[in-house]
Motif scaffolding. Structure first.
Motif, PDB file in Angstrom:
ATOM      1  N   ASP A 182       3.201  11.451  11.477  1.00  0.00           N
ATOM      2  CA  ASP A 182       4.320  11.548  10.533  1.00  0.00           C
ATOM      3  C   ASP A 182       4.435  13.007  10.355  1.00  0.00           C
ATOM      4  OD1 ASP A 182       4.314   8.830  10.290  1.00  0.00           O
ATOM      5  OD2 ASP A 182       2.979   8.933   8.335  1.00  0.00           O
ATOM      6  N   LYS A 183       3.480  13.793  10.294  1.00  0.00           N
ATOM      7  CA  LYS A 183       3.611  15.196   9.941  1.00  0.00           C
ATOM      8  C   LYS A 183       4.255  15.849  11.272  1.00  0.00           C
ATOM      9  CE  LYS A 183       0.320  16.006   6.578  1.00  0.00           C
ATOM     10  NZ  LYS A 183      -1.002  16.719   6.087  1.00  0.00           N
ATOM     11  N   GLN A 200       0.741  -1.297  -0.026  1.00  0.00           N
ATOM     12  CA  GLN A 200       0.101   0.134  -0.019  1.00  0.00           C
ATOM     13  C   GLN A 200       0.907   1.095  -0.009  1.00  0.00           C
ATOM     14  OE1 GLN A 200      -2.621  -0.414   3.312  1.00  0.00           O
ATOM     15  NE2 GLN A 200      -3.689  -1.839   2.716  1.00  0.00           N
ATOM     16  N   LYS A 201       0.414   2.247  -0.776  1.00  0.00           N
ATOM     17  CA  LYS A 201       1.074   3.419  -0.868  1.00  0.00           C
ATOM     18  C   LYS A 201       0.483   4.348   0.601  1.00  0.00           C
ATOM     19  CE  LYS A 201       3.268   6.998  -3.234  1.00  0.00           C
ATOM     20  NZ  LYS A 201       4.499   7.242  -2.984  1.00  0.00           N
ATOM     21  N   ARG A 202       1.349   4.439   1.433  1.00  0.00           N
ATOM     22  CA  ARG A 202       0.732   5.348   2.843  1.00  0.00           C
ATOM     23  C   ARG A 202       0.819   6.882   2.607  1.00  0.00           C
ATOM     24  NH1 ARG A 202       1.307   5.443   8.273  1.00  0.00           N
ATOM     25  NH2 ARG A 202       3.790   5.530   8.084  1.00  0.00           N
ATOM     26  N   THR A 203      -0.480   7.527   2.664  1.00  0.00           N
ATOM     27  CA  THR A 203      -0.045   8.925   2.769  1.00  0.00           C
ATOM     28  C   THR A 203       0.445   9.480   4.333  1.00  0.00           C
ATOM     29  OG1 THR A 203      -2.275   9.455   3.394  1.00  0.00           O
ATOM     30  CG2 THR A 203      -2.003   9.388   1.019  1.00  0.00           C
ATOM     31  N   PRO A 204       1.188  10.403   4.438  1.00  0.00           N
ATOM     32  CA  PRO A 204       1.330  10.887   6.052  1.00  0.00           C
ATOM     33  C   PRO A 204       0.369  10.927   6.892  1.00  0.00           C
ATOM     34  CG  PRO A 204       2.672  12.185   4.279  1.00  0.00           C
ATOM     35  CD  PRO A 204       1.792  11.175   3.668  1.00  0.00           C
ATOM     36  N   ASP A 205       0.276  10.869   7.908  1.00  0.00           N
ATOM     37  CA  ASP A 205      -0.989  11.187   8.694  1.00  0.00           C
ATOM     38  C   ASP A 205      -0.329  12.235   9.693  1.00  0.00           C
ATOM     39  OD1 ASP A 205       0.801   9.518  10.273  1.00  0.00           O
ATOM     40  OD2 ASP A 205      -0.874   8.172  11.235  1.00  0.00           O
TER      41      ASP A 205
END
Length: 80
Positions: A35-36, A27-32
């Motif tokens: 993470d930010k 899965q390509k995970r977007t930063p949550d």
């Protein structure tokens, strides 16, 4: 019989864990949020904690009962 059942359950659990890991790795995970902003929140909290305890330790007048060695001299004995 029990060792066979136990071995079968262990294999099922390992296989399901391996399948879950394989699915997550594709899965390509977007930063949550974590993470930010996780490191900034951690650094801010640590700074606040250190600043607060520094203030408490130095400014509010707590007597820390430090060693009196070198500051207190014994009195002379009185003969009664």
């Amino acid at each position: 019989m029990f060792p066979l059942v136990k071995n079968a359950l262990n294999r099922l659990q390992v296989r399901s864990i391996q399948q879950t890991v394989a699915r997550q790795s594709h899965q390509k995970r977007t930063p949550d949020f974590h993470d930010k902003y996780g490191n900034a929140v951690l650094a801010g909290g640590a700074t606040f904690c250190i600043a607060t305890w520094t203030y408490v330790a130095t400014q509010i007048g707590i007597e820390w009962n430090l060693s009196p060695v070198g500051r207190v001299t014994p009195k002379e004995w009185r003969n009664q």
